[in-house]
Design a protein around this motif. Structure first.
Motif, PDB file in Angstrom:
ATOM      1  N   ASP A 136       2.167  13.864 -14.069  1.00 38.77           N
ATOM      2  CA  ASP A 136       1.047  14.493 -14.795  1.00 38.77           C
ATOM      3  C   ASP A 136       1.096  16.006 -14.682  1.00 38.77           C
ATOM      4  O   ASP A 136       0.852  16.737 -15.650  1.00 38.77           O
ATOM      5  N   TRP A 158       2.204   1.655  -3.437  1.00 42.32           N
ATOM      6  CA  TRP A 158       1.139   2.171  -4.331  1.00 42.32           C
ATOM      7  C   TRP A 158       0.901   3.651  -4.123  1.00 42.32           C
ATOM      8  O   TRP A 158       0.725   4.387  -5.083  1.00 42.32           O
ATOM      9  N   GLN A 159       0.966   4.111  -2.901  1.00 42.09           N
ATOM     10  CA  GLN A 159       0.774   5.522  -2.612  1.00 42.09           C
ATOM     11  C   GLN A 159       1.903   6.331  -3.224  1.00 42.09           C
ATOM     12  O   GLN A 159       1.680   7.404  -3.786  1.00 42.09           O
ATOM     13  N   ARG A 160       3.138   5.881  -3.092  1.00 39.42           N
ATOM     14  CA  ARG A 160       4.266   6.596  -3.669  1.00 39.42           C
ATOM     15  C   ARG A 160       4.151   6.624  -5.190  1.00 39.42           C
ATOM     16  O   ARG A 160       4.471   7.615  -5.830  1.00 39.42           O
ATOM     17  N   PHE A 161       3.692   5.509  -5.750  1.00 39.43           N
ATOM     18  CA  PHE A 161       3.537   5.449  -7.206  1.00 39.43           C
ATOM     19  C   PHE A 161       2.484   6.458  -7.697  1.00 39.43           C
ATOM     20  O   PHE A 161       2.697   7.153  -8.687  1.00 39.43           O
ATOM     21  N   GLU A 162       1.408   6.527  -6.994  1.00 34.69           N
ATOM     22  CA  GLU A 162       0.366   7.484  -7.366  1.00 34.69           C
ATOM     23  C   GLU A 162       0.856   8.916  -7.233  1.00 34.69           C
ATOM     24  O   GLU A 162       0.568   9.772  -8.074  1.00 34.69           O
ATOM     25  N   ASN A 163       1.644   9.140  -6.158  1.00 35.01           N
ATOM     26  CA  ASN A 163       2.169  10.497  -5.967  1.00 35.01           C
ATOM     27  C   ASN A 163       3.130  10.859  -7.100  1.00 35.01           C
ATOM     28  O   ASN A 163       3.129  11.977  -7.626  1.00 35.01           O
ATOM     29  N   GLN A 164       3.986   9.904  -7.470  1.00 34.99           N
ATOM     30  CA  GLN A 164       4.916  10.156  -8.568  1.00 34.99           C
ATOM     31  C   GLN A 164       4.169  10.365  -9.879  1.00 34.99           C
ATOM     32  O   GLN A 164       4.517  11.239 -10.684  1.00 34.99           O
ATOM     33  N   GLN A 165       3.134   9.511 -10.061  1.00 28.01           N
ATOM     34  CA  GLN A 165       2.332   9.664 -11.310  1.00 28.01           C
ATOM     35  C   GLN A 165       1.629  11.019 -11.355  1.00 28.01           C
ATOM     36  O   GLN A 165       1.556  11.661 -12.409  1.00 28.01           O
ATOM     37  N   GLN A 166       1.155  11.442 -10.231  1.00 29.29           N
ATOM     38  CA  GLN A 166       0.478  12.738 -10.159  1.00 29.29           C
ATOM     39  C   GLN A 166       1.452  13.853 -10.457  1.00 29.29           C
ATOM     40  O   GLN A 166       1.145  14.806 -11.152  1.00 29.29           O
ATOM     41  N   ARG A 167       2.681  13.703  -9.944  1.00 27.88           N
ATOM     42  CA  ARG A 167       3.691  14.732 -10.209  1.00 27.88           C
ATOM     43  C   ARG A 167       4.066  14.763 -11.682  1.00 27.88           C
ATOM     44  O   ARG A 167       4.260  15.802 -12.276  1.00 27.88           O
ATOM     45  N   TRP A 210       0.848  -1.222   0.000  1.00 32.10           N
ATOM     46  CA  TRP A 210       0.000   0.000   0.000  1.00 32.10           C
ATOM     47  C   TRP A 210       0.857   1.235   0.000  1.00 32.10           C
ATOM     48  O   TRP A 210       0.582   2.200  -0.754  1.00 32.10           O
TER      49      TRP A 210
END
Length: 335
Positions: free
Chosen positions: A28, A17-26, A14
């Motif tokens: 983007d 996954w949170q770090r991945f989403e944060n990186q993906q958001q950045r 988890w």
């Protein structure tokens, strides 16, 4: 331990996954920023190009408008000049047409004056038409028309010299003599002949046949004989009526000749009336002599005066118009 290990793995997953989403958001956000930056640059470039193109277009438009204004001013100047020339030409042609109308009207009036004088013998009417024609030529104001106007002046003088015939006065004078003749006495030297009149009813037909028939009847009815002493009149009332009617018809014939302007018939009719008066009426009486004298005066009247020739002005104007047309045709051909 398995459960704890599973929980630990789940927590680690988890977190990953949170770090991945944060990186993906950045990523983007970075991509969005980059895209926005590129778009803004593109927009800026487009705006710059648009501004540059609009400036060039405005410059080209201003140049085109300037050229159009220059061409329009030149065109308007040429149009104004051409229009002025056309108006001048139209003005000259209008003046020419007005003079032509005056010439044509004068020619018509002169022709009408000749017809009025020749066919109707109307001296005053012909003179009035000549004066009107001269006024039209005066309005034309052309020195070349002086010979025509001079001819008109001479013709007016000739018409003024024509003797005026008072046909109404002459007609009434002859009518008055008829009234006086109806009261005159016949000659006492007329003796009835022993013949019977062949006229059973008043004659009919033309005036000349009636008059000839009356003359033949008178020859059959009466005969003139001269005696030393006056004889009683033996003529019958019927014979006297025929005699007076014959004389009346003769004088009416003279009146018709007067109205028809027939001088020969006029003089001959009055001469025949005088012959009847001398042959069958009492010429010793003063009233008879007065009628005879008055008829002799009327016989000398000029029934149809000699009329002058007024065609000279018409011929002069016709020559002027013809020469004018020939001159204009030659000028047009040279042009």
């Amino acid at each position: 331990m398995v459960i704890i290990l599973a929980i630990a793995l789940a927590f680690v997953a988890w977190q990953g996954w949170q770090r991945f989403e944060n990186q993906q958001q950045r990523l983007d956000e970075v991509a969005q920023q980059a895209e926005d930056s590129a778009s803004q640059q593109t927009v800026n470039n487009l705006e710059s190009r648009l501004d540059s193109g609009e400036a060039e277009r405005d410059e080209a438009l201003q140049s085109a408008l300037s050229d159009l204004r220059s061409e329009f001013e030149s065109y308007r100047s040429n149009v104004d000049e051409t229009l002025g020339q056309v108006l001048d030409q139209l003005s000259q042609e209008q003046d020419t047409d007005e003079r032509e109308w005056l010439h044509a009207e004068a020619a018509y009036l002169l022709r009408l004056a000749n017809q009025r004088l020749q066919f109707e013998g109307d001296v005053e009417g012909a003179a009035a038409l000549l004066r009107t024609a001269d006024a039209r030529l005066a309005d034309a104001d052309n020195p070349a028309l002086i010979p025509v106007r001079e001819a008109i002046a001479n013709e007016l003088a000739a018409l003024d010299a024509v003797a005026q015939v008072d046909r109404t006065g002459l007609y009434l004078a002859l009518n008055a003599q008829q009234e006086r003749i109806s009261e005159l006495r016949l000659s006492q030297e007329i003796e009835e002949r022993a013949v019977t009149s062949g006229i059973e009813e008043p004659p009919t037909g033309t005036f000349q046949r009636q008059l000839a028939r009356f003359g033949e009847e008178l020859k059959d009815l009466v005969v003139v004989r001269h005696h030393d002493e006056a004889l009683e009149a033996l003529i019958t009332p019927e014979q006297e009526s025929y005699l007076r009617q014959s004389l009346r018809l003769v004088l009416e014939q003279s009146q018709l000749a007067l109205l028809n302007e027939e001088p020969e018939l006029y003089e001959a009719s009055i001469d025949q009336a005088l012959q009847l008066l001398n042959d069958y009426y009492d010429t010793s009486r003063e009233e008879t002599q007065s009628v005879i004298t008055r008829l002799q005066e009327l016989q000398q009247a000029q029934v149809k005066p000699e009329l002058p020739d007024i065609s000279g002005s018409q011929q002069e104007l016709a020559r002027f118009i013809e020469n004018r047309h020939e001159t204009r045709d030659q000028s047009g051909g040279d042009a």
